[in-house]
Design a protein around this motif. Sequence first.
Motif, mmCIF file in Angstrom:
data_model
loop_
_atom_site.group_PDB
_atom_site.id
_atom_site.type_symbol
_atom_site.label_atom_id
_atom_site.label_comp_id
_atom_site.label_asym_id
_atom_site.label_seq_id
_atom_site.Cartn_x
_atom_site.Cartn_y
_atom_site.Cartn_z
ATOM 1 N N PRO A 13 -1.695 14.491 -5.843
ATOM 2 C CA PRO A 13 -3.053 14.182 -6.319
ATOM 3 C C PRO A 13 -3.794 13.180 -5.442
ATOM 4 O O PRO A 13 -5.027 13.176 -5.405
ATOM 5 N N PHE A 14 -3.053 12.327 -4.725
ATOM 6 C CA PHE A 14 -3.688 11.305 -3.900
ATOM 7 C C PHE A 14 -3.446 11.640 -2.427
ATOM 8 O O PHE A 14 -2.309 11.695 -1.966
ATOM 9 N N ALA A 15 -4.534 11.870 -1.711
ATOM 10 C CA ALA A 15 -4.449 12.181 -0.280
ATOM 11 C C ALA A 15 -4.790 10.926 0.517
ATOM 12 O O ALA A 15 -5.624 10.113 0.105
ATOM 13 N N SER A 16 -4.132 10.748 1.633
ATOM 14 C CA SER A 16 -4.369 9.552 2.448
ATOM 15 C C SER A 16 -4.695 9.934 3.883
ATOM 16 O O SER A 16 -4.250 10.968 4.390
ATOM 17 N N THR A 17 -5.495 9.081 4.496
ATOM 18 C CA THR A 17 -5.782 9.203 5.929
ATOM 19 C C THR A 17 -4.933 8.165 6.650
ATOM 20 O O THR A 17 -4.963 6.979 6.294
ATOM 21 N N VAL A 18 -4.158 8.598 7.636
ATOM 22 C CA VAL A 18 -3.245 7.705 8.355
ATOM 23 C C VAL A 18 -3.682 7.608 9.819
ATOM 24 O O VAL A 18 -3.876 8.615 10.487
ATOM 25 N N VAL A 19 -3.843 6.373 10.292
ATOM 26 C CA VAL A 19 -4.209 6.106 11.682
ATOM 27 C C VAL A 19 -3.219 5.085 12.245
ATOM 28 O O VAL A 19 -3.036 4.005 11.667
ATOM 29 N N ASP A 20 -2.573 5.460 13.343
ATOM 30 C CA ASP A 20 -1.581 4.576 13.983
ATOM 31 C C ASP A 20 -0.496 4.139 13.004
ATOM 32 O O ASP A 20 -0.071 2.980 12.980
ATOM 33 N N GLY A 21 -0.095 5.069 12.148
ATOM 34 C CA GLY A 21 0.992 4.789 11.215
ATOM 35 C C GLY A 21 0.589 3.990 9.987
ATOM 36 O O GLY A 21 1.453 3.638 9.178
ATOM 37 N N LYS A 22 -0.705 3.725 9.812
ATOM 38 C CA LYS A 22 -1.171 2.946 8.659
ATOM 39 C C LYS A 22 -2.162 3.763 7.837
ATOM 40 O O LYS A 22 -2.979 4.511 8.386
ATOM 41 N N ILE A 23 -2.065 3.601 6.522
ATOM 42 C CA ILE A 23 -3.010 4.283 5.617
ATOM 43 C C ILE A 23 -4.352 3.562 5.709
ATOM 44 O O ILE A 23 -4.443 2.350 5.475
ATOM 45 N N THR A 24 -5.384 4.312 6.054
ATOM 46 C CA THR A 24 -6.721 3.714 6.220
ATOM 47 C C THR A 24 -7.702 4.132 5.126
ATOM 48 O O THR A 24 -8.756 3.510 4.965
ATOM 49 N N ALA A 25 -7.379 5.176 4.379
ATOM 50 C CA ALA A 25 -8.255 5.633 3.291
ATOM 51 C C ALA A 25 -7.450 6.473 2.312
ATOM 52 O O ALA A 25 -6.471 7.129 2.692
ATOM 53 N N VAL A 26 -7.868 6.452 1.046
ATOM 54 C CA VAL A 26 -7.185 7.214 -0.009
ATOM 55 C C VAL A 26 -8.240 7.873 -0.886
ATOM 56 O O VAL A 26 -9.275 7.273 -1.192
ATOM 57 N N ILE B 188 0.845 -1.204 0.000
ATOM 58 C CA ILE B 188 0.000 0.000 0.000
ATOM 59 C C ILE B 188 0.878 1.252 0.000
ATOM 60 O O ILE B 188 0.642 2.198 -0.751
ATOM 61 N N GLU B 189 1.894 1.245 0.828
ATOM 62 C CA GLU B 189 2.823 2.381 0.877
ATOM 63 C C GLU B 189 3.518 2.559 -0.483
ATOM 64 O O GLU B 189 3.678 3.689 -0.969
ATOM 65 N N HIS B 190 3.915 1.447 -1.071
ATOM 66 C CA HIS B 190 4.588 1.495 -2.366
ATOM 67 C C HIS B 190 3.644 2.046 -3.434
ATOM 68 O O HIS B 190 4.045 2.859 -4.293
ATOM 69 N N ALA B 191 2.397 1.614 -3.404
ATOM 70 C CA ALA B 191 1.400 2.086 -4.376
ATOM 71 C C ALA B 191 1.181 3.590 -4.234
ATOM 72 O O ALA B 191 1.035 4.312 -5.238
ATOM 73 N N MET B 192 1.170 4.093 -2.997
ATOM 74 C CA MET B 192 0.998 5.526 -2.778
ATOM 75 C C MET B 192 2.184 6.312 -3.349
ATOM 76 O O MET B 192 2.015 7.412 -3.876
ATOM 77 N N GLN B 193 3.375 5.746 -3.247
ATOM 78 C CA GLN B 193 4.546 6.417 -3.820
ATOM 79 C C GLN B 193 4.411 6.529 -5.341
ATOM 80 O O GLN B 193 4.734 7.565 -5.926
ATOM 81 N N SER B 194 3.944 5.460 -5.977
ATOM 82 C CA SER B 194 3.732 5.502 -7.427
ATOM 83 C C SER B 194 2.612 6.473 -7.791
ATOM 84 O O SER B 194 2.704 7.199 -8.790
ATOM 85 N N ALA B 195 1.549 6.486 -6.985
ATOM 86 C CA ALA B 195 0.412 7.360 -7.267
ATOM 87 C C ALA B 195 0.808 8.835 -7.198
ATOM 88 O O ALA B 195 0.283 9.667 -7.945
ATOM 89 N N ASN B 196 1.730 9.159 -6.314
ATOM 90 C CA ASN B 196 2.176 10.552 -6.151
ATOM 91 C C ASN B 196 3.569 10.765 -6.753
ATOM 92 O O ASN B 196 4.339 11.614 -6.279
ATOM 93 N N ALA B 197 3.866 10.007 -7.805
ATOM 94 C CA ALA B 197 5.170 10.131 -8.468
ATOM 95 C C ALA B 197 5.280 11.467 -9.203
ATOM 96 O O ALA B 197 4.271 12.056 -9.621
ATOM 97 N N LYS B 198 6.514 11.933 -9.340
ATOM 98 C CA LYS B 198 6.779 13.202 -10.014
ATOM 99 C C LYS B 198 7.642 12.989 -11.255
ATOM 100 O O LYS B 198 8.412 12.037 -11.332
ATOM 101 N N PHE B 199 7.491 13.907 -12.201
ATOM 102 C CA PHE B 199 8.426 14.029 -13.314
ATOM 103 C C PHE B 199 8.819 15.498 -13.420
ATOM 104 O O PHE B 199 7.965 16.373 -13.547
ATOM 105 N N ASN B 200 10.121 15.742 -13.338
ATOM 106 C CA ASN B 200 10.624 17.109 -13.441
ATOM 107 C C ASN B 200 9.959 18.038 -12.423
ATOM 108 O O ASN B 200 9.629 19.190 -12.720
ATOM 109 N N GLY B 201 9.738 17.497 -11.218
ATOM 110 C CA GLY B 201 9.171 18.306 -10.140
ATOM 111 C C GLY B 201 7.670 18.457 -10.177
ATOM 112 O O GLY B 201 7.100 19.181 -9.355
ATOM 113 N N GLU B 202 6.978 17.775 -11.110
ATOM 114 C CA GLU B 202 5.526 17.896 -11.227
ATOM 115 C C GLU B 202 4.875 16.531 -11.053
ATOM 116 O O GLU B 202 5.388 15.519 -11.538
ATOM 117 N N TYR B 203 3.738 16.511 -10.358
ATOM 118 C CA TYR B 203 3.016 15.258 -10.131
ATOM 119 C C TYR B 203 2.343 14.824 -11.427
ATOM 120 O O TYR B 203 1.550 15.566 -12.016
#
Length: 297
Positions: free
Chosen positions: A143-156, A117-132
């Motif tokens: 572009p992808f916002a996440s809700t984190v509870v106790d260190g875990k992503i619970t919603a995107v 899930i963490e890896h997928a979020m990194q790809s979802a918010n990937a940049k090229f030349n400083g732009e998402y």
Amino acid sequence: MRVTSNTYPDTLLGHLQRTTKDMNMLNEQVSTGQRISKVSEDSASANRILDMQEEKGRITQFSKNAARAQNINNTTISQLQNFIQISDRITELATLADGLKGPDGMKAYAEEVDELIEHAMQSANAKFNGEYIFGGINTGSEPFASTVVDGKITAVSYEGAAEGAEFHLSETGKIRPYTDGATNEQFSEFIGKMIELRDALETGAVDAVTPAMRKNLESSEDDLIFALSRQGSVQMRIEFDLTLNQQRYTDLEENISAEADVDIAQTVVRLTQVQNAYQASLKSAGQVLNRSLLDYL
């Protein structure tokens, strides 16, 4: 008919001036390789050259646009491939979880899913030349916002734009190398399904991972493959236009060369002829102007 004494010198001077002008022009052509240095020398050719040079400038800009679009598309394809690799492993874990009997194994799989899930979020918010790249025209914020509870992503959720910027690849052709908002929403849904799987695995219950979950994950992978295929079509279109622009640019350079460049060999021969004529005129003038009335007495 009476011929005045200054008639010959005036005629000679005019001839030498014309010959000198021709020599200067030919010398310049030999040194520069260009047939036209001023519009007045051949206005029709000069106007054609200016038009073709202007078109070359437009093609250069189109090629720059295509190169940038290609880089964006390559980055997009790379991240989609990451998504598909993640999806393959997630689908595999969902299938393997069906055969597990103990909660420890389920929770071990849950930890791996959490990492994915963490890896997928990194790809979802990937940049090229400083732009998402998945933000559409909103390239300056994640572009992808996440809700984190106790260190875990619970919603995107997807908070980018519906469309990305458009690039002109030719006079009439344009393309958007970005995935659209609807596709990006599917990425968000896919991560949501991963979260659902992780939460089910964390319960340790044997029947926590349902057939419906597996089916939904397979459906998301189909969406990802379709998105990758669409970006592959975009890549082909960009490469096609790049090739056309390069060919057109080469054709224009050849046409400009045909209009503006001189044949060096022919120009050198002509220059030699003009120089010989100039020397002959000077020699002839010297012989005639040195005579006086006493020479005829």
